[in-house]
Design an enzyme around this catalytic site. Structure first.
Site, PDB file in Angstrom:
ATOM      1  N   CYS A 149      -1.471  -0.073   5.392  1.00 55.49           N
ATOM      2  CA  CYS A 149      -2.528  -0.431   5.722  1.00 55.49           C
ATOM      3  C   CYS A 149      -2.813  -1.436   6.916  1.00 55.49           C
ATOM      4  O   CYS A 149      -2.748  -1.003   8.148  1.00 55.49           O
ATOM      5  CB  CYS A 149      -3.148  -1.119   4.403  1.00 55.49           C
ATOM      6  SG  CYS A 149      -4.848  -1.440   4.216  1.00 55.49           S
ATOM      7  N   HIS A 244      -3.548   2.977   0.635  1.00 52.68           N
ATOM      8  CA  HIS A 244      -2.310   2.438  -0.353  1.00 52.68           C
ATOM      9  C   HIS A 244      -1.489   3.554  -1.306  1.00 52.68           C
ATOM     10  O   HIS A 244      -1.941   3.929  -2.042  1.00 52.68           O
ATOM     11  CB  HIS A 244      -2.881   1.353  -1.105  1.00 52.68           C
ATOM     12  CG  HIS A 244      -3.166   0.060  -0.202  1.00 52.68           C
ATOM     13  ND1 HIS A 244      -2.762  -1.021  -0.667  1.00 52.68           N
ATOM     14  CD2 HIS A 244      -4.163  -0.131   0.640  1.00 52.68           C
ATOM     15  CE1 HIS A 244      -3.379  -2.014   0.313  1.00 52.68           C
ATOM     16  NE2 HIS A 244      -4.185  -1.479   1.071  1.00 52.68           N
ATOM     17  N   GLU A 246       0.907   2.770  -3.086  1.00 50.64           N
ATOM     18  CA  GLU A 246       1.241   2.287  -4.322  1.00 50.64           C
ATOM     19  C   GLU A 246       0.008   2.002  -5.220  1.00 50.64           C
ATOM     20  O   GLU A 246       0.300   1.670  -6.584  1.00 50.64           O
ATOM     21  CB  GLU A 246       1.829   0.668  -3.961  1.00 50.64           C
ATOM     22  CG  GLU A 246       0.928  -0.267  -3.688  1.00 50.64           C
ATOM     23  CD  GLU A 246       0.118  -0.236  -2.487  1.00 50.64           C
ATOM     24  OE1 GLU A 246      -0.828  -0.972  -2.021  1.00 50.64           O
ATOM     25  OE2 GLU A 246       0.612   0.739  -1.672  1.00 50.64           O
TER      26      GLU A 246
END
Length: 273
Positions: A149, A244, A246
């Protein structure tokens, strides 16, 4: 200043604003009076980037020797998502340390001889990211570096791109299909579906018109043409993603983190060969 050493550990996602010191982890390598780094490249950015890379290359043997005993170092840009990334790395058996972006200088970072670097997400712009920009320029040519990001935005700005508001507005917790092309090489997206689903949490992007295509190449994009991943043309181990991995929305995010760790291991084996 303090760092946190992390091994195979299960981390609970903290609320925004938690620091490494408030997690149940051991603190190591305490230093006093860390020097704050001022990063100045609003003007003559390309000249500074070139000079920093040349200096990094010239010092690659004497002062920044990378060895397998060093950790992967995570630069935390004050974002709670950092700990989700850490959880993935812990589950994958990775030894790493986490530092806030103002906890140490780039010179102190070099002395830790990292195996690899991860630049985390964070609020604001790359100019608000502490040592992240300088880390990209000085250590990126030497060890694998993965930007997430804001981390990708730091890579883009460090090599001459412009970070702007997304023409499609704020993407917070939104899902998108991402297409990729790594030209048949092993990379962050090796083994993934194409396209694949990702979670996005950003309002800024690397501007398409100013994308530094002489330095970087786009490796992934959305259906509406926004840059979702890029890597350096010469130093292909400098890579980043705008989305992202994650996030629970990103269906194959853990594979992306695993591919980064594989890249670190591959780079190490090449140095030992």
């Amino acid at each position: 200043m303090a760092a946190t050493t992390l091994y195979n550990s299960c981390l609970l996602q903290p609320k925004y604003g938690f620091t490494t010191r408030r997690l149940n982890q051991s603190l190591v390598n305490s230093l006093t009076n860390p020097t704050r780094v001022s990063v100045l490249w609003k003007s003559r950015r390309d000249v500074i980037a070139k000079a920093s890379i040349e200096m990094a290359e010239s010092n690659s043997i004497s002062s920044v020797v990378v060895n397998s005993s060093g950790p992967i170092i995570v630069i935390d840009n004050y974002d709670s998502f950092t700990y989700n990334l850490c959880q993935y790395m812990g589950e994958l058996g990775c030894h790493f340390e986490v530092y806030r972006n103002d906890e140490l200088t780039v010179e102190e970072l070099k002395r830790k001889k990292p195996r690899g670097l991860l630049i985390s997400p964070g609020p604001g712009t790359p100019q608000d990211s502490g040592i992240s920009l300088q880390t990209v320029l000085e250590l990126g040519p030497l060890v694998p570096l993965f930007g997430v990001c804001m981390g990708l935005q730091c890579i883009g700005e460090a090599f001459g791109g412009k970070i702007v508001r997304s023409p499609f507005g704020v993407m917070h917790g939104k899902s998108s299909m991402v297409h990729y092309d790594e030209k048949g090489e092993e990379g962050l997206f090796s083994g993934l579906s194409n396209p694949f689903l990702v979670g996005r949490y950003h309002s800024l992007v690397i501007e398409k018109d100013s994308f530094p295509s002489d330095e970087l190449e786009v490796t992934a994009w959305t259906e509406d043409g926004l840059v979702m991943a890029a890597r350096h043309r010469k130093y292909k181990h400098i890579q980043g993603v705008q989305f992202h991995p994650e996030s629970i929305i990103t269906t194959e995010g853990k594979t992306i983190v695993r591919n980064f760790i594989k890249l670190v291991e591959k780079k190490e084996s090449e140095k030992l060969a």
